[in-house]
Design an enzyme around this catalytic site. Sequence first.
Site, short mmCIF file in Angstrom:
data_model
loop_
_atom_site.label_atom_id
_atom_site.label_comp_id
_atom_site.label_asym_id
_atom_site.label_seq_id
_atom_site.Cartn_x
_atom_site.Cartn_y
_atom_site.Cartn_z
CG HIS A 79 -31.25 -57.38 -21.33
ND1 HIS A 79 -30.20 -56.98 -20.54
CD2 HIS A 79 -30.69 -58.08 -22.36
CE1 HIS A 79 -29.06 -57.43 -21.06
NE2 HIS A 79 -29.33 -58.10 -22.16
NE ARG A 136 -19.69 -49.94 -20.02
CZ ARG A 136 -19.21 -50.67 -21.02
NH1 ARG A 136 -20.01 -51.49 -21.69
NH2 ARG A 136 -17.94 -50.59 -21.35
CE1 TYR A 156 -18.52 -53.13 -17.72
CE2 TYR A 156 -17.18 -51.14 -17.69
CZ TYR A 156 -17.39 -52.43 -18.12
OH TYR A 156 -16.49 -53.03 -18.96
CE LYS A 174 -11.25 -50.68 -28.16
NZ LYS A 174 -11.12 -49.22 -28.38
P1 PAP Z 1 -25.34 -58.09 -22.99
O1 PAP Z 1 -26.27 -57.17 -22.28
O2 PAP Z 1 -25.62 -58.22 -24.45
O3 PAP Z 1 -25.17 -59.40 -22.30
P2 PAP Z 1 -23.14 -56.85 -21.67
O4 PAP Z 1 -22.38 -57.96 -21.06
O5 PAP Z 1 -24.02 -56.05 -20.79
O6 PAP Z 1 -23.91 -57.36 -22.96
O7 PAP Z 1 -22.15 -55.82 -22.32
C1 PAP Z 1 -21.00 -56.16 -22.99
C2 PAP Z 1 -19.94 -55.18 -22.51
O8 PAP Z 1 -19.40 -55.65 -21.27
C3 PAP Z 1 -18.80 -55.09 -23.49
O9 PAP Z 1 -18.33 -53.75 -23.35
P3 PAP Z 1 -17.52 -52.99 -24.51
O10 PAP Z 1 -18.26 -53.18 -25.78
O11 PAP Z 1 -17.45 -51.56 -24.08
O12 PAP Z 1 -16.16 -53.61 -24.53
C4 PAP Z 1 -17.84 -56.11 -22.91
O13 PAP Z 1 -16.51 -55.94 -23.34
C5 PAP Z 1 -18.00 -55.84 -21.42
N1 PAP Z 1 -17.58 -56.97 -20.59
C6 PAP Z 1 -17.82 -58.30 -20.79
N2 PAP Z 1 -17.26 -59.02 -19.82
C7 PAP Z 1 -16.62 -58.16 -18.99
C8 PAP Z 1 -15.84 -58.33 -17.81
N3 PAP Z 1 -15.58 -59.52 -17.31
N4 PAP Z 1 -15.36 -57.22 -17.21
C9 PAP Z 1 -15.60 -55.99 -17.73
N5 PAP Z 1 -16.33 -55.76 -18.84
C10 PAP Z 1 -16.84 -56.84 -19.47
#
Ligand code: PAP
Length: 342
Positions: free
Chosen positions: A144, A167, A237, A308
């Site tokens: 990060h 994103r 994204y 989501k």
């Molecule tokens: P992190 O930086 O803490 O690892 P990160 O994975 O960047 O988190 O972000 C999580 C977001 O990615 C979530 O978005 P939301 O809160 O708007 O729903 C999560 O749902 C989304 N996410 C995780 N996996 C996927 C996937 N396979 N495809 C699309 N979006 C995803």
Amino acid sequence: MNPIELESSFDYTTLRGEPETIQNKFKEIISRAPRNNEWTSFIELFQYQGFWHSPSFLEGTILAQEEFQPHPNEIILCSAPKAGTTWLKALAFSILTRSKNTLNNLEPNPLLSSTPHECVPFLEVDLFQKKQTQYPQIPLIATHLPYVSLPKSITTNSTCRIVYISRDPKDVVVSMWHFIGNIKTCKNNEESAIFPLERAVELFCEGISKNGPYWDHVLGYWKASLEQPDRVLFLKYENLKSDTKVWVKRLAEFMGFPFSSEEVIEDAIQKVVDLCSFENLSNLEVNKNAEFNLFSTVKVKNNKYFRKGEVGDWKTCLSEEDRKKIDRISEEKLKDSGLTFG
Ligand code: PAP
């Protein structure tokens, strides 16, 4: 927080440099750094090199800056938190490890039994911890860190490649608020009273969020991708959502693992896309019910990384005023950069 009382989960015994020198440097930085604990009362953010970090990530950052030596073929997956890290980790891991058998479920696929965060370690968290990374032979690391804070061993005289995912900041702040505030639904006023979304937006817009200012984080990598397009791939994204197959193909090419014509005929790209889709990953037992040790003292439920997975969820909870505010900052910050969100 008194930095002397920090409980470190990092392994200083394997370092090339002097452990005491590095520990002292960390204590010195943290004792002078501006701090803020409004996002969570139990984890303060500390400002370092212009960006905000939690203490454990900061300790790992300093260790990485001093000690990390990338493998020449290393691929570094970079993102601000909540911009798509988990998805990018899954895609890159499955691109690198794919085989006919794993894609056709004839052999076990690690992504079906481990969360993407266990498959791809974090530079500033996992590499210097006492725990073992699960797939040390796979040349993938995530971070990060903003571009300016990457270890010089990555940015200078190195052949390793960088993939960045960005994103829309409106979706990032909403996702972060849910994750950090541990709030189940943004329409539930009672729960949001724990930490109002409006305050999260204010802090985010002031640049105070984990690894923020978000816009500076994105711009650092955007500029690097313009200057070194062969070394830095910049993804969005939203594009990945709307044209997943196209971007997965591009990602595989950039990583140096393009899909062969035989694989294209067998629809291997679609199989990678399906394997890593939000629907598939979020419904796996490991991602629904298991948890993993982010640090020896901090456990995170895997389902917190799958909420989501949509573009534009901000529409369900951001006020018109907050939307305008974020868009205005985006316009100002990205002016003349050639970059737009979404
Ligand atoms: P992190 O930086 O803490 O690892 P990160 O994975 O960047 O988190 O972000 C999580 C977001 O990615 C979530 O978005 P939301 O809160 O708007 O729903 C999560 O749902 C989304 N996410 C995780 N996996 C996927 C996937 N396979 N495809 C699309 N979006 C995803």
